[in-house]
Design a protein around this motif. Structure first.
Motif, PDB file in Angstrom:
ATOM      1  N   LEU A  19      29.446  26.339  29.675  1.00 42.04           N
ATOM      2  CA  LEU A  19      28.599  25.867  30.769  1.00 42.04           C
ATOM      3  C   LEU A  19      27.460  24.936  30.379  1.00 42.04           C
ATOM      4  N   HIS A  20      27.088  24.868  29.124  1.00 41.82           N
ATOM      5  CA  HIS A  20      25.971  24.020  28.723  1.00 41.82           C
ATOM      6  C   HIS A  20      26.374  22.556  28.872  1.00 41.82           C
ATOM      7  N   ASP A  21      25.529  21.772  29.549  1.00 40.01           N
ATOM      8  CA  ASP A  21      25.875  20.368  29.825  1.00 40.01           C
ATOM      9  C   ASP A  21      25.255  19.391  28.843  1.00 40.01           C
ATOM     10  N   GLY A  22      24.714  19.900  27.757  1.00 38.62           N
ATOM     11  CA  GLY A  22      24.065  19.044  26.781  1.00 38.62           C
ATOM     12  C   GLY A  22      22.555  19.145  26.842  1.00 38.62           C
ATOM     13  N   THR A  23      22.040  19.485  28.011  1.00 31.95           N
ATOM     14  CA  THR A  23      20.593  19.668  28.165  1.00 31.95           C
ATOM     15  C   THR A  23      20.238  21.061  28.668  1.00 31.95           C
ATOM     16  N   GLY A  24      21.172  21.717  29.301  1.00 25.65           N
ATOM     17  CA  GLY A  24      20.917  23.047  29.848  1.00 25.65           C
ATOM     18  C   GLY A  24      22.039  23.481  30.761  1.00 25.65           C
ATOM     19  N   TYR A  25      21.704  24.236  31.808  1.00 26.43           N
ATOM     20  CA  TYR A  25      22.715  24.842  32.675  1.00 26.43           C
ATOM     21  C   TYR A  25      22.583  24.400  34.128  1.00 26.43           C
ATOM     22  N   GLY A  26      21.897  23.290  34.365  1.00 28.01           N
ATOM     23  CA  GLY A  26      21.795  22.770  35.719  1.00 28.01           C
ATOM     24  C   GLY A  26      21.129  23.764  36.651  1.00 28.01           C
ATOM     25  N   ASP A  27      21.805  24.069  37.752  1.00 30.40           N
ATOM     26  CA  ASP A  27      21.252  24.975  38.755  1.00 30.40           C
ATOM     27  C   ASP A  27      21.603  26.435  38.501  1.00 30.40           C
ATOM     28  N   VAL A  28      22.272  26.720  37.393  1.00 31.29           N
ATOM     29  CA  VAL A  28      22.682  28.094  37.096  1.00 31.29           C
ATOM     30  C   VAL A  28      21.586  28.802  36.299  1.00 31.29           C
ATOM     31  N   VAL A  29      21.133  29.943  36.799  1.00 29.60           N
ATOM     32  CA  VAL A  29      20.146  30.758  36.101  1.00 29.60           C
ATOM     33  C   VAL A  29      20.870  31.678  35.125  1.00 29.60           C
ATOM     34  N   ILE A  30      20.504  31.569  33.856  1.00 33.52           N
ATOM     35  CA  ILE A  30      21.084  32.428  32.828  1.00 33.52           C
ATOM     36  C   ILE A  30      20.049  33.476  32.442  1.00 33.52           C
ATOM     37  N   ALA A  31      20.404  34.732  32.618  1.00 29.20           N
ATOM     38  CA  ALA A  31      19.537  35.844  32.220  1.00 29.20           C
ATOM     39  C   ALA A  31      20.152  36.524  31.008  1.00 29.20           C
ATOM     40  N   THR A  32      19.331  36.877  30.035  1.00 29.30           N
ATOM     41  CA  THR A  32      19.837  37.617  28.898  1.00 29.30           C
ATOM     42  C   THR A  32      18.911  38.790  28.601  1.00 29.30           C
ATOM     43  N   LYS A  33      19.330  39.634  27.690  1.00 28.27           N
ATOM     44  CA  LYS A  33      18.583  40.851  27.363  1.00 28.27           C
ATOM     45  C   LYS A  33      18.498  41.013  25.853  1.00 28.27           C
ATOM     46  N   GLY A  34      17.487  41.750  25.415  1.00 28.78           N
ATOM     47  CA  GLY A  34      17.337  42.090  24.006  1.00 28.78           C
ATOM     48  C   GLY A  34      16.740  43.473  23.880  1.00 28.78           C
ATOM     49  N   GLY A  35      16.754  44.005  22.651  1.00 33.45           N
ATOM     50  CA  GLY A  35      16.159  45.311  22.413  1.00 33.45           C
ATOM     51  C   GLY A  35      17.132  46.395  22.027  1.00 33.45           C
ATOM     52  N   LEU A  36      18.403  46.039  21.841  1.00 33.04           N
ATOM     53  CA  LEU A  36      19.391  46.983  21.323  1.00 33.04           C
ATOM     54  C   LEU A  36      19.931  46.450  20.004  1.00 33.04           C
ATOM     55  N   THR A  37      20.421  47.346  19.164  1.00 33.21           N
ATOM     56  CA  THR A  37      21.119  46.934  17.945  1.00 33.21           C
ATOM     57  C   THR A  37      22.572  47.382  18.044  1.00 33.21           C
ATOM     58  N   ARG A  38      23.431  46.760  17.271  1.00 31.40           N
ATOM     59  CA  ARG A  38      24.863  47.096  17.303  1.00 31.40           C
ATOM     60  C   ARG A  38      25.366  47.318  15.884  1.00 31.40           C
ATOM     61  N   SER A  39      26.074  48.418  15.673  1.00 28.11           N
ATOM     62  CA  SER A  39      26.707  48.678  14.379  1.00 28.11           C
ATOM     63  C   SER A  39      28.201  48.909  14.515  1.00 28.11           C
ATOM     64  N   GLY A  40      28.705  48.852  15.759  1.00 25.24           N
ATOM     65  CA  GLY A  40      30.124  49.047  15.981  1.00 25.24           C
ATOM     66  C   GLY A  40      30.426  49.115  17.465  1.00 25.24           C
ATOM     67  N   PRO A  41      31.706  49.209  17.833  1.00 31.07           N
ATOM     68  CA  PRO A  41      32.091  49.268  19.245  1.00 31.07           C
ATOM     69  C   PRO A  41      31.408  50.423  19.968  1.00 31.07           C
ATOM     70  N   ASN A  42      30.861  50.112  21.161  1.00 37.55           N
ATOM     71  CA  ASN A  42      30.262  51.117  22.040  1.00 37.55           C
ATOM     72  C   ASN A  42      29.080  51.861  21.410  1.00 37.55           C
ATOM     73  N   VAL A  43      28.420  51.249  20.441  1.00 39.26           N
ATOM     74  CA  VAL A  43      27.229  51.825  19.815  1.00 39.26           C
ATOM     75  C   VAL A  43      26.047  50.944  20.199  1.00 39.26           C
ATOM     76  N   TRP A  44      24.989  51.574  20.806  1.00 33.83           N
ATOM     77  CA  TRP A  44      23.901  50.778  21.394  1.00 33.83           C
ATOM     78  C   TRP A  44      22.520  51.373  21.145  1.00 33.83           C
ATOM     79  N   PRO A  45      22.080  51.626  19.936  1.00 34.65           N
ATOM     80  CA  PRO A  45      20.741  52.204  19.751  1.00 34.65           C
ATOM     81  C   PRO A  45      19.638  51.190  20.072  1.00 34.65           C
ATOM     82  N   PRO A  46      18.587  51.637  20.765  1.00 33.51           N
ATOM     83  CA  PRO A  46      17.481  50.724  21.075  1.00 33.51           C
ATOM     84  C   PRO A  46      16.567  50.512  19.874  1.00 33.51           C
ATOM     85  N   LEU A  47      15.947  49.354  19.833  1.00 35.71           N
ATOM     86  CA  LEU A  47      14.945  49.054  18.807  1.00 35.71           C
ATOM     87  C   LEU A  47      13.887  48.162  19.452  1.00 35.71           C
TER      88      LEU A  47
END
Length: 286
Positions: free
Chosen positions: A75-103
């Protein structure tokens, strides 16, 4: 089908349609590694936007990193995503499938947002969400770092995930302009009812995850099946999403999938109009 009839809400500094796309399922099994079909994942993202989706939710932990990378590729057009709002999240770590400890250590949260900016190819994120409040890190340390993301222009808006009313109040009192809350909520699991009511009273977007999980209501011959018959055979997923859209004007469902066909079925929910009786029937059955 399109999402035009789903209504709109302000999010990420713009007005977006209230039926978005959750980009967790475009990764591998256990939300780990690349998808089985890379090209289909790219098609899903592009088809969602073609159908009017202008709010896409992801996280650095999906893959990890895979979902964000695919969104940029598709979706990136070279400068951004136009009219599409992209939301992301952080604060979890991953060590394997279906493993989600917070940090929630401040230095880790900063690493999360800086790396998401790099992967998504933008200077400012529309919406950055704390995936979980880490119980092992003082809450005010997490809130202080998150507030600085807005102050420094790294994110336009901040969201919280899997929180209670008291935690939202604490974030607001700390000076964080909470724009969204993402909790589990669907026809079959409405334990976050008080959180939804709190968000509605304050104009905070409520993003239900697992939105089409209707539990036993979706069984053959069950309440959703009966209502479907009156809507030309609408799928149970469409009805579950239509119920959510009607439940509150701040509701922003983000059904996810790795299939274009499933995507198109989900987005058809925007065209389903439940009667007062049908809405009450499903609410009461749940």
């Amino acid at each position: 089908m399109s999402v035009i009839n789903s209504g709109t809400i302000g999010l990420g500094g713009r007005s977006v349609h209230r039926l978005g796309f959750g980009a967790m399922r475009i990764t591998g099994d256990g939300i780990w590694g690349p998808p089985r079909d890379h090209d289909e994942a790219i098609r899903v993202l592009r088809r969602a936007v073609e159908l009017g989706v202008d709010f896409i939710d992801t996280a650095d932990s999906y893959g990890p990193y895979v979902s964000e990378d695919l969104i940029r590729e598709a979706l990136h057009d070279g400068t951004g995503y136009g009219d599409v709002v992209i939301a992301t999240k952080g604060g979890l770590t991953r060590s394997g499938p279906n493993v989600w400890p917070p940090l929630g250590r401040p230095e880790y949260l900063r690493q999360c947002i800086l790396m998401s900016l790099r992967r998504l190819g933008v200077d400012t994120l529309d919406l950055w969400q704390l995936h979980r409040i880490d119980p092992k890190t003082p809450r005010d340390e997490q809130f202080g770092e998150i507030k600085s993301f807005v102050d420094e222009g790294l994110a336009r808006q901040i969201g919280l995930s899997e929180v209670g009313v008291d935690e939202i109040r604490a974030a607001l009192d700390f000076g964080i302009p909470v724009a969204s809350v993402q909790n589990r909520y669907n026809l079959g699991d409405r334990r976050a009812e008080d959180v939804l009511d709190f968000c509605e009273a304050r104009g905070i977007a409520f993003i239900p995850w697992a939105p089409v999980n209707a539990g036993t209501l979706a069984r053959p011959g069950g309440p959703l099946d009966k209502v479907a018959a009156a809507h030309g055979g609408a799928s149970t997923a469409q009805l579950a999403l239509a119920w959510l859209l009607r439940r509150s004007p701040v509701m922003v469902p983000i059904p996810g999938t790795s299939s274009v066909a499933h995507l198109e079925d989900n987005l058809g929910a925007a065209d389903v109009r439940l009667t007062d009786e049908e809405f009450a029937l499903l609410a009461g059955a749940a």
